[in-house]
Design a protein around this motif. Sequence first.
Motif: not given
Length: 165
Positions: A49-58
Amino acid sequence: MTIQYEEECRIPFSFDYRAMAEKVIREALDYEKCPYEAEINLTLTSNEEIRVMNYEYREIDRATDVLSFPMLQYDEPADFEYLEDVWAECFNPESGELLLGDIVISVEKVLEQAEAYGHSAEREFAFLIAHSMLHLMGYDHMEPEEAKVMETKQEEILNALKINR
């Protein structure tokens, strides 16, 4: 102080993470002399889940340990004086608390890094909370001098709480 908790990951910690989060958040706010009660959202999640967020935002396609989403823009880190002029934008109208932002932590990374660095998961979690709180108060570590400032502040916050390696 209000901390909103969200658990997206069912991996348990061997310590009371809520008590630890509150202790470190309070110390970070006191350390930076924040004159307001604050509201923070803390989400515990998985590597995926944090990988997905890291890609989405950064636009970085890998898991990371912590993501910080500050609600405020600072001219200078931890400069809370300007907030009086923009009260409606920065404070919860119901509680009057300063809306600092969101912290997202990968539980899996906490456990992995604690083992890799040879200290407790409790210490790793506390470190990530301190690190993220500094981001929520305007600090960054993109330049070497900024990184040095953040590293010093993180250690001083943890040392004040006697949370050592």
